[in-house]
Design a protein around this motif. Structure first.
Motif, PDB file in Angstrom:
ATOM      1  N   ILE A  46       0.824  -1.201   0.000  1.00 14.77           N
ATOM      2  CA  ILE A  46       0.000   0.000   0.000  1.00 14.77           C
ATOM      3  C   ILE A  46       0.862   1.256   0.000  1.00 14.77           C
ATOM      4  CG2 ILE A  46      -1.615   1.364   1.406  1.00 14.77           C
ATOM      5  CD1 ILE A  46      -2.859  -1.303   2.307  1.00 14.77           C
ATOM      6  N   THR A  47       2.010   1.185   0.670  1.00 20.24           N
ATOM      7  CA  THR A  47       2.875   2.363   0.790  1.00 20.24           C
ATOM      8  C   THR A  47       3.984   2.389  -0.261  1.00 20.24           C
ATOM      9  OG1 THR A  47       4.086   1.176   2.535  1.00 20.24           O
ATOM     10  CG2 THR A  47       2.414   2.738   3.216  1.00 20.24           C
ATOM     11  N   GLY A  48       3.907   1.496  -1.246  1.00 18.08           N
ATOM     12  CA  GLY A  48       4.839   1.525  -2.363  1.00 18.08           C
ATOM     13  C   GLY A  48       6.208   0.954  -2.072  1.00 18.08           C
ATOM     14  N   LEU A  73       0.120  11.540  -0.448  1.00 20.43           N
ATOM     15  CA  LEU A  73      -1.053  11.481   0.425  1.00 20.43           C
ATOM     16  C   LEU A  73      -0.988  10.356   1.442  1.00 20.43           C
ATOM     17  CD1 LEU A  73      -3.818  11.978  -2.299  1.00 20.43           C
ATOM     18  CD2 LEU A  73      -2.829  13.728  -0.814  1.00 20.43           C
ATOM     19  N   VAL A  74       0.052   9.499   1.353  1.00 22.56           N
ATOM     20  CA  VAL A  74       0.130   8.298   2.185  1.00 22.56           C
ATOM     21  C   VAL A  74       1.397   8.324   3.041  1.00 22.56           C
ATOM     22  CG1 VAL A  74       0.225   5.774   2.162  1.00 22.56           C
ATOM     23  CG2 VAL A  74      -1.154   6.980   0.454  1.00 22.56           C
ATOM     24  N   ASN A  75       1.251   8.142   4.347  1.00 20.35           N
ATOM     25  CA  ASN A  75       2.386   8.064   5.275  1.00 20.35           C
ATOM     26  C   ASN A  75       2.443   6.685   5.922  1.00 20.35           C
ATOM     27  OD1 ASN A  75       2.982  10.693   4.694  1.00 20.35           O
ATOM     28  ND2 ASN A  75       2.662  11.480   6.764  1.00 20.35           N
ATOM     29  N   TYR A  76       3.629   6.316   6.416  1.00 20.42           N
ATOM     30  CA  TYR A  76       3.833   4.942   6.898  1.00 20.42           C
ATOM     31  C   TYR A  76       4.796   4.911   8.081  1.00 20.42           C
ATOM     32  CZ  TYR A  76       5.701   0.112   6.720  1.00 20.42           C
ATOM     33  OH  TYR A  76       6.120  -1.153   7.019  1.00 20.42           O
ATOM     34  N   LEU A 139       6.911  10.823  12.058  1.00 20.27           N
ATOM     35  CA  LEU A 139       6.963  10.926  10.599  1.00 20.27           C
ATOM     36  C   LEU A 139       5.640  10.526   9.963  1.00 20.27           C
ATOM     37  CD1 LEU A 139      10.515   9.446   9.864  1.00 20.27           C
ATOM     38  CD2 LEU A 139       9.853  11.833  10.201  1.00 20.27           C
ATOM     39  N   ALA A 140       4.969   9.542  10.553  1.00 20.47           N
ATOM     40  CA  ALA A 140       3.701   9.081   9.989  1.00 20.47           C
ATOM     41  C   ALA A 140       2.600  10.122  10.109  1.00 20.47           C
ATOM     42  CB  ALA A 140       3.267   7.783  10.669  1.00 20.47           C
ATOM     43  N   PHE A 147      -3.925   9.420   4.325  1.00 20.84           N
ATOM     44  CA  PHE A 147      -4.022   7.993   4.654  1.00 20.84           C
ATOM     45  C   PHE A 147      -2.750   7.606   5.413  1.00 20.84           C
ATOM     46  CE2 PHE A 147      -4.153   3.413   4.035  1.00 20.84           C
ATOM     47  CZ  PHE A 147      -5.513   3.137   4.128  1.00 20.84           C
ATOM     48  N   ILE A 148      -2.909   7.164   6.652  1.00 21.99           N
ATOM     49  CA  ILE A 148      -1.771   6.817   7.512  1.00 21.99           C
ATOM     50  C   ILE A 148      -1.769   5.313   7.743  1.00 21.99           C
ATOM     51  CG2 ILE A 148      -0.723   7.117   9.788  1.00 21.99           C
ATOM     52  CD1 ILE A 148      -1.964   9.914   9.853  1.00 21.99           C
TER      53      ILE A 148
END
Length: 205
Positions: A46-48, A73-76, A139-140, A147-148
């Motif tokens: 999902i986070t690449g 738009l996505v953090n992990y 960081l997330a 989207f986290i």
């Protein structure tokens, strides 16, 4: 919303997950599953961070075709985060905020909540596992992500830090940010929609 389209993750000939079509509307989701079921692999896809067949889309952006827009738009936050040991936590946070084009002061409240001021200037080589975990969570939550993704976010956190994380999850929920987290805990002290990986499929409970 997050959409899976003919998603498939394999390691060689071993099929880990197959999700033909699945949609997650805005909300807080609790991903469950046995060890080895593919939870971390799914979150990394999902986070690449892992390749896969098919596609994943968020807010209309395809991870395969519009990766820059999607990933902005996505953090992990990983289960066991790792960072360059020669950098300080402050340098990593500032670099991440710059890449995410977030407000330079957007992370200060979380740093203060986690009582990180005393060691943020130290090199990562001196961080304990709990300190690394807090840094990954900061960081997330920085930037304007919608989207986290949190992989076992409560591992290595002390009880007071876990409470703070719960508060930030609820804060982001009210800010209309979606969150997907995995956890082996028996109970979660906040409202979350349960999902489960079972028999190589993702199902709603």
């Amino acid at each position: 919303m997050l959409q899976f389209q003919n998603f498939k993750k394999q390691y060689g000939d071993h099929l880990v997950l197959a999700i033909p079509q699945f949609t997650l509307e805005k909300g807080v989701y609790w991903l469950q599953g046995e060890n080895g079921s593919g939870k971390s692999s799914l979150l990394k896809c999902i986070t690449g961070l892992l390749p896969f067949d098919g596609d994943i889309c968020f807010s209309g952006y395809s991870l395969k075709k519009q990766s820059s827009k999607y990933l902005s738009l996505v953090n992990y936050a990983a289960t066991e985060p790792a960072f360059p040991t020669f950098l300080s936590g402050k340098e990593i946070v500032e670099f991440y905020v710059k890449c995410k084009k977030g407000n330079p002061t957007s992370y200060q409240d979380l740093i203060t909540s986690f009582a990180m001021e005393d060691y943020l200037q130290l090199p990562i080589a001196q961080y304990s596992s709990g300190m690394l975990k807090k840094l990954s969570l900061v960081l997330a939550f920085v930037g304007s992500s919608q989207f986290i993704v949190l992989d076992e976010p409560f591992i290595t956190l002390d009880p007071s830090s876990s409470k703070i994380l719960e508060q930030w999850i609820n804060y982001k929920r009210h800010a209309v940010t979606s969150i997907l987290f995995s956890s082996h805990q028996d109970d979660i002290p906040f409202e979350a929609i349960p999902l489960k990986i079972q028999h190589k499929e993702l199902i709603s409970l």
